[in-house]
Write an enzyme that holds these catalytic residues in place. Structure first.
Site, mmCIF file in Angstrom:
data_model
loop_
_atom_site.group_PDB
_atom_site.id
_atom_site.type_symbol
_atom_site.label_atom_id
_atom_site.label_comp_id
_atom_site.label_asym_id
_atom_site.label_seq_id
_atom_site.Cartn_x
_atom_site.Cartn_y
_atom_site.Cartn_z
ATOM 1 N N ARG A 1 -25.522 -104.378 -19.579
ATOM 2 C CA ARG A 1 -26.157 -105.659 -19.261
ATOM 3 C C ARG A 1 -25.065 -106.639 -18.842
ATOM 4 O O ARG A 1 -23.963 -106.636 -19.415
ATOM 5 C CB ARG A 1 -26.911 -106.221 -20.479
ATOM 6 C CG ARG A 1 -28.237 -105.561 -20.759
ATOM 7 C CD ARG A 1 -29.281 -105.901 -19.669
ATOM 8 N NE ARG A 1 -30.578 -105.299 -19.911
ATOM 9 C CZ ARG A 1 -31.008 -104.152 -19.359
ATOM 10 N NH1 ARG A 1 -30.233 -103.473 -18.536
ATOM 11 N NH2 ARG A 1 -32.228 -103.702 -19.621
ATOM 12 N N GLU B 1 -28.394 -112.103 -13.011
ATOM 13 C CA GLU B 1 -28.773 -111.403 -11.785
ATOM 14 C C GLU B 1 -30.214 -111.755 -11.381
ATOM 15 O O GLU B 1 -31.018 -112.078 -12.264
ATOM 16 C CB GLU B 1 -28.615 -109.877 -11.971
ATOM 17 C CG GLU B 1 -29.519 -109.272 -13.040
ATOM 18 C CD GLU B 1 -29.232 -107.787 -13.266
ATOM 19 O OE1 GLU B 1 -28.057 -107.426 -13.479
ATOM 20 O OE2 GLU B 1 -30.188 -106.996 -13.232
ATOM 21 N N HIS C 1 -27.978 -103.208 -9.716
ATOM 22 C CA HIS C 1 -28.732 -102.687 -10.872
ATOM 23 C C HIS C 1 -29.500 -101.404 -10.513
ATOM 24 O O HIS C 1 -30.728 -101.363 -10.585
ATOM 25 C CB HIS C 1 -29.672 -103.772 -11.415
ATOM 26 C CG HIS C 1 -30.039 -103.545 -12.862
ATOM 27 N ND1 HIS C 1 -30.312 -104.571 -13.739
ATOM 28 C CD2 HIS C 1 -30.194 -102.409 -13.590
ATOM 29 C CE1 HIS C 1 -30.604 -104.081 -14.931
ATOM 30 N NE2 HIS C 1 -30.535 -102.760 -14.857
HETATM 31 C C1 DGY Z 1 -33.269 -100.414 -18.421
HETATM 32 O O1 DGY Z 1 -33.997 -99.422 -18.514
HETATM 33 O O2 DGY Z 1 -33.079 -101.176 -19.353
HETATM 34 C C2 DGY Z 1 -32.613 -100.646 -17.102
HETATM 35 O O3 DGY Z 1 -31.665 -101.614 -17.082
HETATM 36 C C3 DGY Z 1 -33.647 -100.810 -16.011
HETATM 37 O O4 DGY Z 1 -33.882 -99.493 -15.670
#
Ligand code: DGY
Length: 323
Positions: free
Chosen positions: A242, A271, A289
């Site tokens: 993250r 983001e 991402h």
């Molecule tokens: C998640 O699954 O948390 C990702 O960041 C999005 O696929």
């Protein structure tokens, strides 16, 4: 009995959307734009279940209402720090996620980023596309060897372990891990890994550091200027976890003053807005991402949500309940 009414907040793979429509009274946000807090408050009055994703910031404000109809937040994705859990809990909402099915693909992307950063692939691609390549020469875009080096893995859950498997068995890397709880010896042994007592102990040992821990307030700026200073001057930082886990300002400083070798990010604080100063860093690879972005994972994530919904509306405990 009327079919449960559910809201899907973004467009999903068509196969999953079709299956959801067979079983439930489904409304899909056809505009595919993240909902605002006021739209969530309305949704929580109108739907039995809401199916959000990482782009839906469901903070305390979005959950500030009396007597919601929604009893389940079936998240499409493994991370759920975008949901204010105490508020969801206070309304008695069950929250689920989609673990396992995206671990392999997210680890593949972390490997992609590690190799791209080490071998200066982003710089090379920009050079070719900009018509600036003048030909092969012994000193051109010289990177760093990956095989046999030491990889630090921060967060040794499913994705961290999938990364360790690739790096150790595929690239002969030595693995050092940091995790908030003790990892069993037989699990570490599978990857020839050792567990560092502390993140501060891990950082100076590694040529590459890959982040696989949760985000949220608990890990906000876990990687700050002090910890970046603990990294080796030629080490690389990889983030598929993250954005908030890294203090981006401190990272820009470290990259600008060459106190680390480079970095590669798939996730950003705030983001999809990207700090201008990051865009100016040459030794930084950036992707939008894409961790779980394969047809296989995205479909499997959807079907995992479906299983959680089916269990819940059949009166059972959903398999991926997180609260
Ligand atoms: C998640 O699954 O948390 C990702 O960041 C999005 O696929």
């Amino acid at each position: 009995m009327a079919r449960p009414k559910i809201l899907v907040t973004r467009r999903w793979p068509v196969t999953v959307e079709a299956k959801l429509a067979e079983r439930f009274n489904v409304v899909i946000n056809q505009g595919d734009v993240a909902l605002k807090p006021c739209e969530f408050r309305q949704a929580f009055k109108d739907y039995d279940a809401v199916l959000p994703t990482v782009t839906d910031k469901i903070g305390a404000d979005a959950l500030e209402l009396v007597g919601p109809r929604t009893k389940m937040l079936a998240n499409y994705g493994v991370g759920f720090t975008h949901i204010d859990m105490p508020s969801a809990q206070a309304h008695g909402m069950i929250v689920t996620n989609t673990p396992d099915v995206l671990s392999e693909c997210t680890a593949d992307l972390a490997m992609t980023l590690m190799l791209m950063a080490a071998r200066r692939a982003g710089e090379g691609e920009r050079e070719v596309r900009n018509g600036q390549w003048t030909g092969w020469r012994p000193t051109h875009l010289v990177g760093t060897k990956v095989s046999g080096k030491t990889l630090g893995i921060v967060g040794f859950g499913r994705i961290g372990q999938a990364m360790a498997r690739r790096a150790h068995h595929g690239f002969g890397m030595k693995i050092v891990v940091h995790n908030r709880s003790r990892i069993a010896g037989d699990v570490l042994a599978k990857y020839g890994a050792v567990q560092a007592d502390d993140l501060d102990d891990l950082l100076p040992q590694c040529d590459f550091v890959s982040l696989h821990c949760p985000g949220g307030a608990e890990n906000r700026h876990l990687i700050n200027s002090r910890r970046l200073d603990l990294m080796r001057p030629n080490a690389y930082l990889i983030n598929t976890a993250r954005g908030e886990v890294i203090n981006e300002h401190a990272l820009v400083q470290a990259l600008s003053f060459d106190t680390i070798g480079g970095a590669a990010l798939d996730v950003f604080d705030g983001e999809p807005n990207i700090a201008r100063s990051l865009l100016d860093c040459d030794r930084l690879v950036m992707l939008p991402h894409l961790g779980s972005a394969t047809a296989e994972s995205r479909e499997a994530m959807g079907f995992r949500v479906l299983s959680n919904l089916e269990a819940f509306f059949n009166g059972q405990s959903p398999p991926d309940r997180v609260n």
